[in-house]
Design a protein around this motif. Structure first.
Motif, short mmCIF file in Angstrom:
data_model
loop_
_atom_site.label_atom_id
_atom_site.label_comp_id
_atom_site.label_asym_id
_atom_site.label_seq_id
_atom_site.Cartn_x
_atom_site.Cartn_y
_atom_site.Cartn_z
N ASP A 238 46.27 22.65 34.58
CA ASP A 238 47.69 22.43 35.32
C ASP A 238 48.49 21.39 34.84
OD1 ASP A 238 46.20 20.87 36.58
OD2 ASP A 238 46.88 21.35 38.41
N ILE A 239 47.95 20.56 33.61
CA ILE A 239 48.44 19.41 32.85
C ILE A 239 49.15 19.79 31.81
CG2 ILE A 239 47.73 17.12 32.07
CD1 ILE A 239 45.43 17.29 33.96
N PRO A 240 50.42 19.39 31.53
CA PRO A 240 50.96 19.79 30.22
C PRO A 240 50.49 19.09 29.19
CG PRO A 240 52.41 18.54 31.63
CD PRO A 240 51.23 18.71 32.43
N ALA A 241 50.61 19.78 27.83
CA ALA A 241 50.07 19.06 26.76
C ALA A 241 50.97 17.93 25.91
CB ALA A 241 49.76 20.01 25.71
N VAL A 242 52.41 18.35 26.12
CA VAL A 242 53.33 17.46 25.66
C VAL A 242 54.40 17.43 26.72
CG1 VAL A 242 52.75 17.62 23.31
CG2 VAL A 242 54.44 19.54 24.37
N SER A 243 55.39 16.53 26.47
CA SER A 243 56.90 16.67 27.35
C SER A 243 57.76 17.25 26.72
CB SER A 243 57.10 15.14 27.71
OG SER A 243 57.61 14.54 26.48
N ALA A 244 58.77 17.51 27.51
CA ALA A 244 59.79 18.29 26.75
C ALA A 244 60.53 17.72 25.51
CB ALA A 244 61.02 18.67 27.76
N GLU A 245 60.66 16.54 25.71
CA GLU A 245 61.17 15.54 24.42
C GLU A 245 60.31 15.59 23.53
OE1 GLU A 245 60.82 14.60 27.69
OE2 GLU A 245 63.23 14.54 28.36
#
Length: 528
Positions: A376-383
């Motif tokens: 449940d941890i994202p690999a990258v941010s949206a930006e």
């Protein structure tokens, strides 16, 4: 020797060859759910380790319910007045949970709006009508919402206006629009790292698209039938599709990017009319085919060996299904060798829980059944993703069980402008700058505090009334005892063996006794 080798090959070696399904008891499932009667081809159900969300029938707009899955809020019959998430003005068509925040859910509706909601940890206390952010761009109904598998706060929506929109939920802005489909879009799916987008359309075409700029890398005819088709990316990059033939027979196929027009394998299943939804488990390479209106769940294993898609078994049920939701691997019970869990909706309002289990004698953790799974941890941010970074999902181990990562509330902040700001506005997005974005969990918490305060005041008032009643009771008993004493004294003055009436006729009582009695009788009512 040759005959022995051939006979050995008749039974394929696989650890998933004996997977079996089990239905939980009725009291462990959800009942009395008013499942949506919409004709849209959707699963109507979305599940994560915390909640189960189901699209329901609702008057005056669209709504869905959110049912907590913890031990405190046990399953059972859902009351008719159960709180809803009901901010849409039209029927809800699709819902999807954020893969990195189990409290955030997106919904698409016939009112052309995509709404993102934040659900409190303890569930809903009252009906929720205010969303965290409203995403407005589509001109026709929104039939599909899909979250990005690796980037945080990146959401895809597809509508009947034949447009796919990629959103940055964190700032409420569209990042990109994909306008390459001539007809209604049936399905959308990201690949393993989210760098490619796979779509199917009513024009019978399957397309692989760059989600950042809308460029079509490849397109080919998927299935020749005119009914709805579905397609998903597998972990190894292959494409699995379901659809119909010219004779309206249901099919599934396996294809390789670069050769989409030449399927690796294509198999006809039956002649049913229901659309098949492929549910994929990347950890085990199992594909579950759940048809709308079917009473069976078929499951297959994808391997590099011919025929590549191996049929395992069919789980038979007595009644047809209206919708179905699949639990992420983070939510299964590793102590019982459970590899998948389905939440199956029936037409009679019963949400049935089905567990798929691999039989094992050992009670130890089975590492071969539970490889590291997307966490449940994202690999990258949206930006970072929008700037071109592609990363595979961050994996986690299930050996010690799933422990949720502490999450913060989703807040919408207006940041730098993007390429679509020059387009004419189609709607207003709530932001912190105009002071209208509110955290749903805090609002619900305030309502809970208000209800608690009212309950405390009522309880305090009840205690005061009970105290006053005790005082009145004590005074009443005291006066009752005094009246009894006065009656005894009156009896002594009158004399034994005579009634007060005959005594009054023969000899009236003395003035002193009469005044004493009158004074005592006058005092008693005043004190009471």
């Amino acid at each position: 020797m040759i005959e022995t080798k051939m006979s050995f090959r008749l039974v394929r070696q696989s650890k998933f060859r004996h997977v079996y399904g089990t239905c939980l008891k009725r009291e462990q499932c959800f009942d009395n759910v008013r499942v949506s009667k919409s004709s849209w081809d959707s699963t109507f159900c979305a599940v994560n380790p915390k909640f189960c969300a189901i699209i329901v029938e609702s008057g005056g707009g669209g709504a869905f319910i959110v049912l907590p899955l913890n031990k405190i809020n046990k399953a059972g019959r859902i009351p008719p007045d159960h709180p809803l998430v009901g901010g849409h003005k039209g029927p809800v068509l699709d819902i999807a949970w954020d893969p990195f925040n189990d409290n955030v859910i997106a919904s698409g509706s016939e009112d052309c709006v995509v709404k993102v909601w934040q659900i409190p940890d303890y569930g809903l206390v009252t009906t929720m009508t205010e969303s965290v952010v409203d995403l407005m761009y589509h001109q026709r109904r929104v039939g599909m919402v899909v979250w990005h598998p690796t980037a945080n706060n990146v959401l895809l929506s597809a509508g009947s206006d034949n447009i796919v929109v990629i959103w940055n939920v964190g700032c409420g802005d569209p990042l990109c629009t994909v306008d390459v489909h001539p007809d209604i879009i049936y399905s959308c799916c990201f690949n393993w790292d989210g760098s490619l987008l796979l779509t199917t359309c009513k024009d019978k075409k399957i397309r692989i698209i760059n989600p950042r700029d809308g460029e079509v890398f490849e397109e080919a005819t998927s299935h020749e039938g005119s009914k709805a088709t579905r397609a998903i990316f597998l972990k190894n990059g292959l494409v699995f599709t379901t659809g119909f033939s010219k004779r309206s027979e249901r099919q599934y196929s396996l294809r390789a990017p670069g050769h989409l027009d030449d399927p690796i394998t294509m198999v006809e299943l039956d002649s049913s009319n229901g659309v098949m939804f492929p549910m994929y488990d990347p950890d085990t390479n199992l594909v579950y085919l759940c048809g709308k209106g079917d009473s069976v769940i078929r499951y297959f294993e994808i391997t590099p060996e011919v025929p590549f898609v191996h049929y395992i078994n069919t789980f038979q049920l007595p009644d047809p299904q209206r919708g179905i939701g699949m639990m992420p691997k983070r939510g299964v019970d590793v102590t019982t060798c459970e590899i998948t869990r389905f939440y199956r909706l029936n037409n009679n309002g019963f949400c049935q829980i089905i567990t798929m289990t691999v039989p094992r004698k050992s009670e130890l953790f089975q590492e071969d059944l539970y490889p590291d799974t997307p966490g449940d941890i994202p690999a990258v941010s949206a930006e970072e993703w929008w700037e071109g970074q592609n990363k595979e999902p961050i994996l986690m181990s299930l050996k010690d069980g799933y422990q949720a990562t502490q999450k913060t509330e989703l807040k919408v902040t207006k940041k730098k402008t993007n390429i679509l700001d020059r387009m004419p506005p189609t709607g207003k997005v709530k932001s912190e700058e105009d002071g209208k974005a509110t955290a749903i969990s805090s609002e619900a918490l305030e309502k809970v505090n208000e209800v608690t305060k009212v309950n405390d005041d009522l309880r305090k008032r009840i205690d005061e009334l009970q105290t006053e009643m005790k005082k009145f009771k004590a005074v009443f008993l005291k006066q009752e005892n005094r009246i009894r004493v006065l009656e005894n004294k009156l009896g002594e003055l009158v004399g034994p063996g005579s009634t007060p009436a005959s005594t009054q006729q023969q000899a009236p009582p003395s003035p002193v006794s009469t005044n004493t009695v009158n004074n005592n009788c006058d005092m008693a009512p005043d004190e009471v």
